[in-house]
Motif scaffolding. Structure first.
Motif, PDB file in Angstrom:
ATOM      1  N   LYS A 133      12.262  41.201  54.760  1.00  0.00           N
ATOM      2  CA  LYS A 133      11.164  40.789  54.358  1.00  0.00           C
ATOM      3  C   LYS A 133      10.001  40.861  55.633  1.00  0.00           C
ATOM      4  N   ALA A 134       8.839  41.117  55.238  1.00  0.00           N
ATOM      5  CA  ALA A 134       8.241  41.981  56.713  1.00  0.00           C
ATOM      6  C   ALA A 134       7.698  40.437  56.993  1.00  0.00           C
ATOM      7  N   GLY A 135       7.538  40.475  58.586  1.00  0.00           N
ATOM      8  CA  GLY A 135       7.336  39.586  59.356  1.00  0.00           C
ATOM      9  C   GLY A 135       5.429  39.452  58.821  1.00  0.00           C
ATOM     10  N   VAL A 136       5.133  38.271  59.726  1.00  0.00           N
ATOM     11  CA  VAL A 136       3.495  38.050  60.542  1.00  0.00           C
ATOM     12  C   VAL A 136       3.025  39.051  60.461  1.00  0.00           C
ATOM     13  N   THR A 137       1.641  39.603  60.036  1.00  0.00           N
ATOM     14  CA  THR A 137       1.665  41.111  61.074  1.00  0.00           C
ATOM     15  C   THR A 137      -0.730  40.540  61.289  1.00  0.00           C
TER      16      THR A 137
END
Lengths: 113, 114
Positions: free
Chosen positions: B1-5
């Motif tokens: 899952k991608a992190g905060v960008t």
């Protein structure tokens, strides 16, 4: 009002030695507590958290912390430090329904060979 | 899952200008918080949004504002920039059912005001 105190601005430790970072807090209700680590130029990474229950909590990278209500402390420990642990460490406190974290000033850890 | 960008990662502005910083939370997270980090003041809370509503605000002047969109993405705006606004601006997100406010942080936007 919440406040968090990290008494040590800078700690130098030898690689392989133990590390303890101190954190004291004040709060108005039931606190929840966190330790974050920040490497230069990076964001904050969560190491561990305490909400309730067992007062000794385990985190990532071999870190642990102990919640002591009587002393209003939440100290972070690691038995054997690695060079990659050199970073800045932040203690934070929040309260249910407050929707924010209050951070300590941070402790910079230097690891010497 | 991608992190905060967070975008952009670096920004240089001059005094008097305004700036907008963007934050995309972790998928499924609906709460977004913003913090300012400076060497002198440390980490200070700016504001928090949930379902497009600001639920808490820190002690910053009105030049600092934010908003959240229906997809949970958030922006913060600083108008009439001052030299003291130079800082690392961190965005954090948390789950909608997160009673305990466990926050996950992005890499930050480094703002330099000249």
């Amino acid at each position: 009002a919440q406040s968090v105190t990290q008494p040590d601005i800078h700690i130098t430790v030898s690689e392989g030695a133990s590390l303890e970072l101190r954190c004291n807090y004040s709060y108005g209700a039931t606190p929840y507590l966190f330790w974050y680590v920040q490497s230069p130029g990076q964001g904050l990474q969560l190491l561990l958290k305490y909400f309730s229950g067992d007062t000794l909590v385990q985190g990532i990278k071999g870190f642990e912390a102990e919640f002591k209500r009587s002393q209003s402390s939440f100290n972070l420990r690691k038995p054997s430090v690695h060079w990659s642990d050199a970073a800045e460490y932040f203690c934070a406190v929040g309260e249910v329904g407050d929707y924010k974290l209050s951070f300590g000033a941070g402790t910079t850890v230097t690891v010497r060979a | 899952k991608a992190g905060v960008t967070q975008t952009p990662r670096y920004l240089i502005k001059t005094r008097g200008q305004q700036v907008t910083l963007s934050c995309s939370p972790i998928s499924g997270h609906r709460s977004v918080s913003w913090y300012q980090q400076t060497p002198g003041q440390g980490l200070q809370f700016l504001f928090e949004y949930f379902s497009e509503t600001q639920r808490n605000k820190g002690n910053f002047p009105g030049r600092f504002s934010g908003r959240q969109f229906s997809n949970s993405r958030s922006e913060m705006n600083v108008s009439t920039l001052e030299l003291g606004d130079s800082a690392l601006y961190l965005c954090a997100s948390s789950l909608p059912t997160n009673t305990y406010n466990e926050q996950f942080f992005g890499p930050g936007t480094r703002l330099t005001v000249l």
